[in-house]
Design a protein around this motif. Structure first.
Motif, PDB file in Angstrom:
ATOM      1  N   ILE A   1       0.868  -1.182   0.000  1.00 17.64           N
ATOM      2  CA  ILE A   1       0.000   0.000   0.000  1.00 17.64           C
ATOM      3  C   ILE A   1       0.903   1.230   0.000  1.00 17.64           C
ATOM      4  O   ILE A   1       1.155   1.838   1.049  1.00 17.64           O
ATOM      5  CB  ILE A   1      -0.959   0.012   1.214  1.00 17.64           C
ATOM      6  N   PRO A   2       1.422   1.605  -1.140  1.00 15.84           N
ATOM      7  CA  PRO A   2       2.361   2.723  -1.181  1.00 15.84           C
ATOM      8  C   PRO A   2       1.725   4.069  -0.855  1.00 15.84           C
ATOM      9  O   PRO A   2       2.423   4.998  -0.447  1.00 15.84           O
ATOM     10  CB  PRO A   2       2.895   2.688  -2.620  1.00 15.84           C
ATOM     11  N   ASP A   3       0.406   4.187  -1.048  1.00 15.61           N
ATOM     12  CA  ASP A   3      -0.271   5.465  -0.806  1.00 15.61           C
ATOM     13  C   ASP A   3      -1.541   5.241   0.007  1.00 15.61           C
ATOM     14  O   ASP A   3      -2.566   4.795  -0.532  1.00 15.61           O
ATOM     15  CB  ASP A   3      -0.603   6.142  -2.136  1.00 15.61           C
ATOM     16  N   PRO A   4      -1.521   5.529   1.316  1.00 12.27           N
ATOM     17  CA  PRO A   4      -2.701   5.282   2.153  1.00 12.27           C
ATOM     18  C   PRO A   4      -3.853   6.244   1.897  1.00 12.27           C
ATOM     19  O   PRO A   4      -4.924   6.092   2.497  1.00 12.27           O
ATOM     20  CB  PRO A   4      -2.150   5.454   3.569  1.00 12.27           C
ATOM     21  N   SER A   5      -3.655   7.227   1.033  1.00 15.57           N
ATOM     22  CA  SER A   5      -4.745   8.158   0.719  1.00 15.57           C
ATOM     23  C   SER A   5      -5.614   7.658  -0.433  1.00 15.57           C
ATOM     24  O   SER A   5      -6.541   8.363  -0.855  1.00 15.57           O
ATOM     25  CB  SER A   5      -4.173   9.536   0.363  1.00 15.57           C
ATOM     26  N   ARG A   6      -5.363   6.462  -0.918  1.00 13.15           N
ATOM     27  CA  ARG A   6      -6.118   5.933  -2.059  1.00 13.15           C
ATOM     28  C   ARG A   6      -6.891   4.669  -1.677  1.00 13.15           C
ATOM     29  O   ARG A   6      -6.971   3.717  -2.450  1.00 13.15           O
ATOM     30  CB  ARG A   6      -5.178   5.649  -3.227  1.00 13.15           C
ATOM     31  N   LEU A   7      -7.454   4.684  -0.496  1.00 15.85           N
ATOM     32  CA  LEU A   7      -8.204   3.532  -0.002  1.00 15.85           C
ATOM     33  C   LEU A   7      -9.669   3.915   0.202  1.00 15.85           C
ATOM     34  O   LEU A   7      -9.994   5.083   0.418  1.00 15.85           O
ATOM     35  CB  LEU A   7      -7.607   3.042   1.318  1.00 15.85           C
ATOM     36  N   THR A   8     -10.530   2.916   0.152  1.00 15.84           N
ATOM     37  CA  THR A   8     -11.954   3.130   0.397  1.00 15.84           C
ATOM     38  C   THR A   8     -12.360   2.395   1.665  1.00 15.84           C
ATOM     39  O   THR A   8     -12.033   1.220   1.836  1.00 15.84           O
ATOM     40  CB  THR A   8     -12.806   2.638  -0.788  1.00 15.84           C
ATOM     41  N   LEU A   9     -13.049   3.092   2.539  1.00 17.83           N
ATOM     42  CA  LEU A   9     -13.470   2.545   3.833  1.00 17.83           C
ATOM     43  C   LEU A   9     -14.992   2.430   3.860  1.00 17.83           C
ATOM     44  O   LEU A   9     -15.691   3.386   3.527  1.00 17.83           O
ATOM     45  CB  LEU A   9     -12.974   3.454   4.959  1.00 17.83           C
ATOM     46  N   THR A  10     -15.478   1.269   4.265  1.00 13.92           N
ATOM     47  CA  THR A  10     -16.918   1.033   4.371  1.00 13.92           C
ATOM     48  C   THR A  10     -17.219   0.350   5.698  1.00 13.92           C
ATOM     49  O   THR A  10     -16.548  -0.620   6.065  1.00 13.92           O
ATOM     50  CB  THR A  10     -17.423   0.141   3.222  1.00 13.92           C
ATOM     51  N   THR A  11     -18.208   0.865   6.415  1.00 17.59           N
ATOM     52  CA  THR A  11     -18.678   0.234   7.645  1.00 17.59           C
ATOM     53  C   THR A  11     -20.103  -0.254   7.431  1.00 17.59           C
ATOM     54  O   THR A  11     -20.961   0.489   6.940  1.00 17.59           O
ATOM     55  CB  THR A  11     -18.673   1.222   8.824  1.00 17.59           C
ATOM     56  N   ARG A  12     -20.347  -1.519   7.782  1.00 21.17           N
ATOM     57  CA  ARG A  12     -21.680  -2.105   7.653  1.00 21.17           C
ATOM     58  C   ARG A  12     -22.162  -2.603   9.010  1.00 21.17           C
ATOM     59  O   ARG A  12     -21.399  -3.213   9.762  1.00 21.17           O
ATOM     60  CB  ARG A  12     -21.666  -3.267   6.655  1.00 21.17           C
ATOM     61  N   LEU A  13     -23.425  -2.357   9.305  1.00 27.56           N
ATOM     62  CA  LEU A  13     -24.068  -2.876  10.521  1.00 27.56           C
ATOM     63  C   LEU A  13     -25.189  -3.794  10.082  1.00 27.56           C
ATOM     64  O   LEU A  13     -26.133  -3.356   9.415  1.00 27.56           O
ATOM     65  CB  LEU A  13     -24.594  -1.730  11.382  1.00 27.56           C
ATOM     66  N   ASN A  14     -25.050  -5.075  10.422  1.00 27.72           N
ATOM     67  CA  ASN A  14     -26.023  -6.087   9.999  1.00 27.72           C
ATOM     68  C   ASN A  14     -26.235  -6.046   8.482  1.00 27.72           C
ATOM     69  O   ASN A  14     -27.359  -6.181   7.984  1.00 27.72           O
ATOM     70  CB  ASN A  14     -27.344  -5.901  10.745  1.00 27.72           C
ATOM     71  N   GLY A  15     -25.138  -5.834   7.754  1.00 28.21           N
ATOM     72  CA  GLY A  15     -25.175  -5.846   6.296  1.00 28.21           C
ATOM     73  C   GLY A  15     -25.530  -4.526   5.643  1.00 28.21           C
ATOM     74  O   GLY A  15     -25.385  -4.370   4.431  1.00 28.21           O
ATOM     75  N   GLU A  16     -25.993  -3.553   6.412  1.00 28.99           N
ATOM     76  CA  GLU A  16     -26.378  -2.248   5.858  1.00 28.99           C
ATOM     77  C   GLU A  16     -25.194  -1.288   5.919  1.00 28.99           C
ATOM     78  O   GLU A  16     -24.568  -1.132   6.969  1.00 28.99           O
ATOM     79  CB  GLU A  16     -27.554  -1.667   6.636  1.00 28.99           C
ATOM     80  N   VAL A  17     -24.915  -0.640   4.787  1.00 31.21           N
ATOM     81  CA  VAL A  17     -23.815   0.319   4.747  1.00 31.21           C
ATOM     82  C   VAL A  17     -24.168   1.546   5.582  1.00 31.21           C
ATOM     83  O   VAL A  17     -25.184   2.207   5.345  1.00 31.21           O
ATOM     84  CB  VAL A  17     -23.495   0.731   3.294  1.00 31.21           C
ATOM     85  N   MET A  18     -23.302   1.854   6.556  1.00 34.67           N
ATOM     86  CA  MET A  18     -23.507   2.998   7.435  1.00 34.67           C
ATOM     87  C   MET A  18     -22.494   4.112   7.175  1.00 34.67           C
ATOM     88  O   MET A  18     -22.783   5.294   7.371  1.00 34.67           O
ATOM     89  CB  MET A  18     -23.407   2.557   8.909  1.00 34.67           C
ATOM     90  N   GLN A  19     -21.293   3.744   6.750  1.00 36.32           N
ATOM     91  CA  GLN A  19     -20.241   4.706   6.447  1.00 36.32           C
ATOM     92  C   GLN A  19     -19.560   4.280   5.151  1.00 36.32           C
ATOM     93  O   GLN A  19     -19.329   3.088   4.930  1.00 36.32           O
ATOM     94  CB  GLN A  19     -19.188   4.757   7.565  1.00 36.32           C
ATOM     95  N   HIS A  20     -19.221   5.267   4.329  1.00 30.96           N
ATOM     96  CA  HIS A  20     -18.509   4.962   3.090  1.00 30.96           C
ATOM     97  C   HIS A  20     -17.729   6.210   2.695  1.00 30.96           C
ATOM     98  O   HIS A  20     -18.318   7.283   2.505  1.00 30.96           O
ATOM     99  CB  HIS A  20     -19.484   4.576   1.976  1.00 30.96           C
ATOM    100  N   ALA A  21     -16.412   6.093   2.597  1.00 30.93           N
ATOM    101  CA  ALA A  21     -15.584   7.258   2.304  1.00 30.93           C
ATOM    102  C   ALA A  21     -14.248   6.811   1.745  1.00 30.93           C
ATOM    103  O   ALA A  21     -13.840   5.648   1.900  1.00 30.93           O
ATOM    104  CB  ALA A  21     -15.370   8.097   3.564  1.00 30.93           C
ATOM    105  N   ASN A  22     -13.571   7.739   1.108  1.00 30.61           N
ATOM    106  CA  ASN A  22     -12.203   7.510   0.656  1.00 30.61           C
ATOM    107  C   ASN A  22     -11.241   8.188   1.607  1.00 30.61           C
ATOM    108  O   ASN A  22     -11.535   9.267   2.152  1.00 30.61           O
ATOM    109  CB  ASN A  22     -12.009   8.062  -0.761  1.00 30.61           C
ATOM    110  N   THR A  23     -10.077   7.581   1.800  1.00 36.08           N
ATOM    111  CA  THR A  23      -9.126   8.136   2.768  1.00 36.08           C
ATOM    112  C   THR A  23      -8.484   9.427   2.277  1.00 36.08           C
ATOM    113  O   THR A  23      -7.832  10.115   3.070  1.00 36.08           O
ATOM    114  CB  THR A  23      -8.038   7.108   3.118  1.00 36.08           C
TER     115      THR A  23
END
Length: 283
Positions: free
Chosen positions: A193-215
Motif C-alpha cells: 500500500i504505497p499510498d494510504p490516501s487511495r483507499l476506500t473505507l466502508t462500515t456495515r451494521l447487519n449488512g447495511e452500509v452505514m459509512q462509506h468514504a475515501n481516505t
C-alpha cells in the motif's frame, strides 16, 4: 504480505496469512520474538516477510483465534473529527490541529471476537477507521519522510460509548471501556500500500452500509499525523495511529442507531481486508 497475531491451543503467536491458512513465524524466526511488536522493534520485518514467503501453512484460519494485530502496543493514538462530513455532523468547529486521544491495549479485541456493549450504557456506536502501524521509531519526522516509518495498515473499529464520551470535552472515558474496540484482521505491509490516501473505507451494521468514504478525505492525512505526533513524542515500532472515522455514525442518525446484542459490524478497507465482530452485552 498479511501478518497477523493469533492464539491456538492456549498459545499465542504471530504469522503470515497465506490464503485461508497462517504460517507460524515464531519458530521460523528462531523463537526470538514473542509478538509482532517485538519483530518491528528489532527491525526484523524484512526477515518476517521472507520467512512468510518461504514457509508452509501451519494452521487453518478457521482454527485460530484472531488477536488484535498488535496485541501489546505501547501507544494507541486515536484521531477525532478527521473527516469533514463527520466534523459537520457533530457540529464541531474546524481546528488547525488534529484532535488526539488515547486508547489502551486491553480495550480492543481481534477479528471475530465479540465487542462488548457496556452494561451501563445503551449508546454503543461504531466507527470504522484506518489503523497505521509504526515500523520505525521517529521523533520530529518530516511529512516527506513519514511513510518510511510505517510497517503496515489494518482495519479498526473505534467502538464509542457516546454518553460517557460526552461527560466532558475529553473523549477518553467513552473510548476505553474494556473490549469495545476492534483491530484486525491483519496488517497489510506498507510495500503493498504505497499510498494510504487511495483507499476506500466502508462500515456495515447487519449488512447495511452505514459509512462509506475515501481516505483522501482525511482532513489531516497520514503523513501530517505522523509529523505532528512526533513533534511532541517519539513514535516507536508497534505503536498504532487510528486515523479517524467518516460521517454516518449512529449517534447522528435520525433516529440514532446504536449497536446492540446480536448485531454484527464490519469494517472493510480496500486492499486491506474486512474486520468483522459480533456485538454482545456485558455479563
Amino acid at each position: 504480505m498479511r501478518l497477523m497475531s493469533f492464539e491456538i491451543d492456549g498459545k499465542t503467536s504471530f504469522g503470515a496469512v497465506e490464503g485461508d491458512a497462517v504460517i507460524d513465524l515464531f519458530p521460523l524466526l528462531g523463537q526470538k520474538y514473542h509478538s509482532l511488536r517485538e519483530v518491528l522493534a528489532d527491525d526484523a520485518l524484512g526477515k518476517a516477510i521472507q520467512a512468510g514467503s518461504e514457509g508452509k501453512p501451519d494452521h487453518a484460519l478457521k482454527d485460530v483465534t484472531f488477536l488484535p494485530v498488535i496485541p501489546d502496543p505501547r501507544k494507541i493514538v486515536c484521531v477525532g473529527l478527521n473527516y469533514e462530513d463527520h466534523r459537520i455532523e457533530t457540529g464541531r468547529d474546524p481546528t488547525g490541529y488534529p484532535v488526539l486521544f488515547p486508547r489502551y491495549a486491553n480495550c480492543q479485541v481481534g477479528h471475530g471476537q465479540a465487542m462488548v456493549k457496556p452494561r451501563n450504557s445503551d449508546q454503543f456506536d461504531y466507527e470504522g477507521e484506518l489503523a497505521v502501524i509504526i515500523g520505525k521509531a521517529g521523533r520530529h519526522v518530516g511529512r516527506d519522510d513519514a511513510l518510511k516509518h510505517i510497517a503496515g495498515y489494518a482495519c479498526y473499529n473505534d467502538g464509542s460509548v457516546r454518553d460517557w464520551q460526552a461527560h466532558t470535552h475529553q473523549f477518553m472515558p467513552g473510548k476505553n471501556f474494556t473490549t469495545t474496540g476492534a483491530f484486525g484482521p491483519w496488517m497489510v505491509t506498507s510495500d503493498e500500500i504505497p499510498d494510504p490516501s487511495r483507499l476506500t473505507l466502508t462500515t456495515r451494521l447487519n449488512g447495511e452500509v452505514m459509512q462509506h468514504a475515501n481516505t483522501d478525505q482525511l482532513i489531516f492525512n497520514v503523513p501530517f499525523l505522523i509529523s505532528y505526533i512526533t513533534s511532541f513524542m517519539e513514535l516507536e515500532p508497534g505503536d498504532v495511529i487510528v486515523s479517524g472515522t467518516p460521517g454516518g455514525v449512529g449517534m447522528k442518525r435520525t433516529p440514532p442507531v446504536f449497536m446492540k446484542d446480536g448485531d454484527t459490524v464490519e469494517v472493510e478497507i480496500t486492499n486491506v481486508g474486512v474486520l468483522i465482530n459480533p456485538i454482545v452485552n456485558e455479563a
